[in-house]
Design a protein around this motif. Sequence first.
Motif, short mmCIF file in Angstrom:
data_model
loop_
_atom_site.label_atom_id
_atom_site.label_comp_id
_atom_site.label_asym_id
_atom_site.label_seq_id
_atom_site.Cartn_x
_atom_site.Cartn_y
_atom_site.Cartn_z
N SER A 107 0.84 -1.20 0.00
CA SER A 107 0.00 0.00 0.00
C SER A 107 0.87 1.24 0.00
O SER A 107 1.99 1.22 0.51
CB SER A 107 -0.91 0.03 1.23
OG SER A 107 -1.76 -1.08 1.28
N CYS A 108 0.34 2.32 -0.55
CA CYS A 108 1.04 3.59 -0.53
C CYS A 108 0.02 4.69 -0.31
O CYS A 108 -0.88 4.88 -1.13
CB CYS A 108 1.78 3.81 -1.83
SG CYS A 108 2.44 5.48 -2.02
N ALA A 109 0.18 5.38 0.80
CA ALA A 109 -0.70 6.51 1.11
C ALA A 109 -0.02 7.81 0.69
O ALA A 109 1.15 8.03 1.02
CB ALA A 109 -1.00 6.53 2.60
N THR A 159 -4.85 6.35 -1.87
CA THR A 159 -3.97 5.19 -1.70
C THR A 159 -3.86 4.40 -3.00
O THR A 159 -4.86 4.22 -3.70
CB THR A 159 -4.49 4.27 -0.58
OG1 THR A 159 -4.55 5.01 0.65
CG2 THR A 159 -3.58 3.08 -0.38
N TYR A 214 -2.26 0.66 -4.51
CA TYR A 214 -1.91 -0.68 -4.05
C TYR A 214 -1.12 -1.43 -5.12
O TYR A 214 -1.24 -1.15 -6.31
CB TYR A 214 -3.17 -1.47 -3.72
CG TYR A 214 -4.08 -0.81 -2.72
CD1 TYR A 214 -5.18 -0.06 -3.16
CD2 TYR A 214 -3.86 -0.92 -1.36
CE1 TYR A 214 -6.02 0.56 -2.26
CE2 TYR A 214 -4.71 -0.29 -0.45
CZ TYR A 214 -5.78 0.44 -0.91
OH TYR A 214 -6.62 1.05 0.00
#
Length: 119
Positions: free
Chosen positions: A21-23, A78, A80
């Motif tokens: 994941s990347c916020a 976000t 993914y």
Amino acid sequence: QVHLVESGGGLGQAGGSLRLSCAASGRTFSSYRMGWFRQAPGKEREFVAAISRTGGTTYYADSVEGRFTISRDNAKNTVYLQINNLKPEDTAVYYCNTVVGRYSALDAWGQGTLVTVSS
């Protein structure tokens, strides 16, 4: 200034799966393509996958096509990366970034998330 925080890495076995994941914060997330890159030990960072602003179109490096799936949730800012059928050569630090042009990264890199695959 855009802030990127990757998570979800860890130790996986060959044939297994991981979801990264990347916020993102600091920019209107839905206005930009997003992508994933990775840097294996002793190698240069390389493009892995990208996704259009709405999520309707995806792009993959040949080396991961069919095993990796990129997706995004614009409501959560976000992006993914689903990694299936892990291979030892997937071992790397994975980074997300805003993508511009022909899969170039726009922003400063985050800390990344380490994926280690055991055979």
